[in-house]
Scaffold this active site. Structure first.
Site, PDB file in Angstrom:
ATOM      1  CG  ASP A   1      32.257  23.464  19.279  1.00 49.14           C
ATOM      2  OD1 ASP A   1      33.179  23.468  18.437  1.00 49.14           O
ATOM      3  OD2 ASP A   1      32.296  24.095  20.341  1.00 49.14           O
TER       4      ASP A   1
ATOM      5  CB  CYS B   1      -0.873   0.071   1.259  1.00 47.26           C
ATOM      6  SG  CYS B   1      -2.025  -1.269   1.431  1.00 47.26           S
TER       7      CYS B   1
ATOM      8  CG  ASP C   1      34.071  22.451  13.696  1.00 44.47           C
ATOM      9  OD1 ASP C   1      35.235  22.514  13.284  1.00 44.47           O
ATOM     10  OD2 ASP C   1      33.758  22.575  14.896  1.00 44.47           O
TER      11      ASP C   1
ATOM     12  CG  ASP D   1      36.871  21.301  16.697  1.00 49.90           C
ATOM     13  OD1 ASP D   1      37.923  21.690  16.194  1.00 49.90           O
ATOM     14  OD2 ASP D   1      36.131  22.020  17.391  1.00 49.90           O
TER      15      ASP D   1
END
Length: 729
Positions: A624, A18, A628, A423
């Site tokens: 963060d 379906c 980045d 990082d």
């Protein structure tokens, strides 16, 4: 061209065929770039070119395909509306099942006829016909309707199989009653029992499916319904929807904070565990941000609303979880393709079974029974639910633990991660320098040294200066006044105190100011080896002491890195910092020196990711900051630390709301566990069908047992997915 997205709630889908059919119909519309239909969430998501069509056109296509579009609302109301629809569906199925069961039990009891004596009327074929007919055409009508729409649009689904199987048994029995008075044997009980069992399976499945979206319900229930807002200088209680950006909101102890904002008066501690999973309350003072739905613990405060309604952090989390639950994982696309081909193949197998039985045995009854059993055992409902139910529960569980997956695809991809790049600043470290070392010369008190250093640094904006001032404040030291302050970027600061010249900076700066640093070089080198910035303090050309400042490593980083390595993931570190500092941090957290990339410019981080990908690795990138974002997009799995910037979070596939790397380990475990559940689900779904079809074709499986097995397979798949709710960090 501008793109638009629409989300529609679709009712009436029963199996993978379906959802595949609705998806095909939507994809064929000119202007539609992508259509995604999910059986478990009962939602269609469509991306189309702006201005080419509207929502009504999409709704029309879904309705023409034979399904209904459920009404749309927003936020909490939308969930209330969907909840009500689901409740109605469960109630309707319960009524149909009860009606069907009451009429079917007397028919089914005939099977016990040779064990216990039963009333003679139960053996009367006309009485059996009377009981079976309402079951076939009242509860069974949904299968006929579904089959009609499926065949009309040129495909086949579960309804086609059930309608064909039960009709074959029912109409043969009607013919037998009319032609021979029922002496040749009738199969009314088969068709009635199959319909009843399938309805029972659907009822259990609908009830279990309601539990899969428990995470979103839980998140939504966190938002308070009202807020206390200042209107004309008076506090007034208003509905949460009426709070506007810029409003001054009052929060008392023990209350939930209604929307996002910034504190302007008062201070408190706030329990943010619903968002971050972090159990310790966080101190909040004027200027600090507060997030809607978190709990104010002790003090009362006023804050200015900055984000309301759909912009609050909670609303964005709910939206991300919804999108992740609605999106398809690659493994699901495979299951959908298989079930699309599956039904027509099964109809073919059933017809061939019928023909072979007639040719070999000439026994019409045996041929009919075997054909019916093949049609019933082969329903691919379990196949359609195998992946989406696990993805729904997995992403919901992630949200509860402070881990947001952008889609099911990323939940699936996370478990394949072979290398992860971290990082340094703000990810492995706190991103805030702190005083780590203090060494005073003979004859000077360390506190005096710190107070004097804080005095010259108090006029500087530099982060290292702030670290020294904070350390003096924390010790409660009296900081003297300094005059004639000057700062030389990259070197140090100086000023006058009680008529004496005070210099604070690196050894080169002191030497330029004719200060001898003899006897201190080795101590400076030792601090630099540890990755600290070493500063010497001199008063009137005499060195009085040494201070070492460094970014603090988060307490959780070494443990998280060890865990990742234990799971066979290569951990790399990239930073713009100098090689010496980078290697000192890497040593402390357990990253090998050959996996450190130092002095990397912001734009080059994506290149580091690319190089590892060229080695054939599935790469995760954790960051963060804004710098980045390109690397997060380049990585196979981009992970944003949620304490970072919105841009990093937008670019990422996975967000760890708590700024803690251990959550990445949890995400990896959750991804692996979810994939394990999906594979188990697909195995059982295929296992039922592949084992059942040959047995049914050989006449070793009665249609009634086939119906029970099919209902059981769907329920077992949903129940297996629900086990993920017990997942622990």
């Amino acid at each position: 061209a501008k793109l638009e997205k629409a989300r529609l709630d679709v009712g009436g889908m029963t199996c993978a065929a379906c959802s595949a059919r609705v998806e095909r119909a939507l994809s064929k519309i000119p202007g539609v770039l992508e259509a995604n239909v999910n059986l478990a969430t009962e939602q269609a998501r469509v991306t189309f070119l702006s201005g080419t069509l509207d929502r009504q056109a999409l709704e029309q296509v879904i309705e023409d395909t034979g399904y209904q579009v459920l009404k749309e609302a927003g936020g909490q109301d939308e969930y209330a509306a969907l909840e009500e629809e689901r409740h109605k569906e469960i109630t309707h199925l319960r009524r149909l099942f009860t009606f069907s069961a009451v009429l079917t039990i007397p028919l089914a009891s005939m099977m016990l006829g040779h064990v216990i004596p039963l009333p003679a009327i139960l053996n009367d074929p006309y009485f059996q016909w009377l009981l079976a007919t309402p079951v076939q055409f009242i509860p069974g009508w949904r299968f006929y309707k579904g089959a009609y729409h499926a065949l009309k649009s040129g495909s086949a689904n579960m309804d086609v199989l059930v309608a064909m199987g039960t009709s074959a048994a029912y109409f043969y029995s009607v013919w037998a009653v009319l032609a021979t008075g029922g002496h040749g044997g009738v199969y009314f009980e088969s068709s009635a029992v199959i319909i009843t069992l399938i309805l029972l399976g659907k009822l259990l499945e609908a009830t279990a499916k309601g539990k899969t979206s428990a995470a979103i319900k839980k998140l939504l229930s966190l938002a308070p319904k009202t807020a206390r807002v200042e209107r004309n200088g008076e506090p007034k209680e208003v509905m949460i929807e009426e709070v506007q950006v810029g409003d001054i909101v009052l929060v008392r102890p023990g209350e939930r904070i209604p929307v996002d904002g910034v504190i302007i008066e008062g201070s408190s501690t706030v329990d943010e565990s619903m968002l971050t999973g972090e159990s310790l309350p966080v101190e909040k003072n004027p200027g600090d941000e507060v997030i809607g739905a978190t709990i104010n613990k002790l003090g009362s405060f006023k804050f200015k609303a900055t984000k309301v309604g759909k912009d609050t952090a909670l609303a964005q989390i709910v939206r991300m979880v919804e999108e992740a639950q609605g999106a398809k994982a690659p493994i699901q696309r495979l299951a959908d393709r298989v079930s699309g081909i599956f039904v027509p193949v099964v109809v073919g197998v059933a017809l061939v079974t019928f023909a072979i039985w007639i040719l070999i045995t000439g026994n019409f009854q045996a041929a009919l029974i075997s054909m019916t059993a093949v049609l019933v055992i082969a329903c691919p409902c379990a196949l359609g639910l195998a992946t989406p139910t696990a993805i729904m529960v997995g992403t919901g569980k992630g949200a509860e633990l402070g881990i947001l997956f952008r889609s099911g695809e990323h939940l699936e991809r996370a478990h394949r991660m072979e290398a992860v790049i971290l990082d340094k600043t703000g990810t492995i470290t706190k991103g805030e320098p702190a005083l780590q070392n203090l060494e005073a010369a003979n004859g000077i008190n360390p506190d005096e040294l710190l107070a004097l250093a804080a005095a010259v640094e108090s006029r500087s904006e530099h982060p290292l200066a702030q670290a020294i001032v904070t350390a003096a404040k924390e010790k409660g030291l009296q900081v003297p006044e300094i005059s004639e302050f000057s700062a030389i970027p990259g070197r140090g600061v100086q000023g006058r105190w009680e008529g004496k010249t005070v210099c604070l900076g690196n050894p080169v700066f002191l030497q330029e100011n004719q200060v001898s640093v003899a006897g201190w070089e080795e101590k400076v080198a030792r601090l630099q080896e540890k990755g600290q910035t070493a500063m010497l303090l001199a008063v009137d050309k005499e060195v009085k002491g040494l201070l070492g400042v460094a970014d603090q490593i988060k307490e959780s980083s070494p443990e998280a890195i060890r865990e990742l390595q234990k799971y066979g993931v290569d951990v790399y570190m990239v930073t713009g910092d100098n090689k010496r500092t980078a290697e000192a941090v890497a040593r402390e957290v357990g990253i090998p020196a050959d996996k450190v990339r130092a002095e990397v410019l912001p734009g080059e981080k994506a290149t580091v990711v690319q190089r590892l990908q060229e080695e054939g690795k599935v790469v995760g990138m954790v960051g963060d900051g804004i710098n980045d974002a390109p690397a997060l997009v380049q990585a196979d799995v981009g992970v944003a630390i949620g304490t970072g910037t919105d841009i990093a979070i937008e670019a990422a596939d996975l967000t760890l709301i708590r700024g803690d790397l251990r959550a990445l380990v949890t995400a990896l475990k959750l991804s692996r566990q979810t994939m394990r559940v999906i594979k188990q689900n697909l195995f059982w779904a295929f296992f039922y069908n592949t084992l059942g079809i040959p047995l049914a074709a050989l006449g070793k499986l009665s249609p009634i047992i086939a119906g029970a097995a099919m209902a059981f397979s769907s329920v077992s798949v949903v129940s297996n997915s629900l086990r993920l709710r017990r997942f622990k960090e």
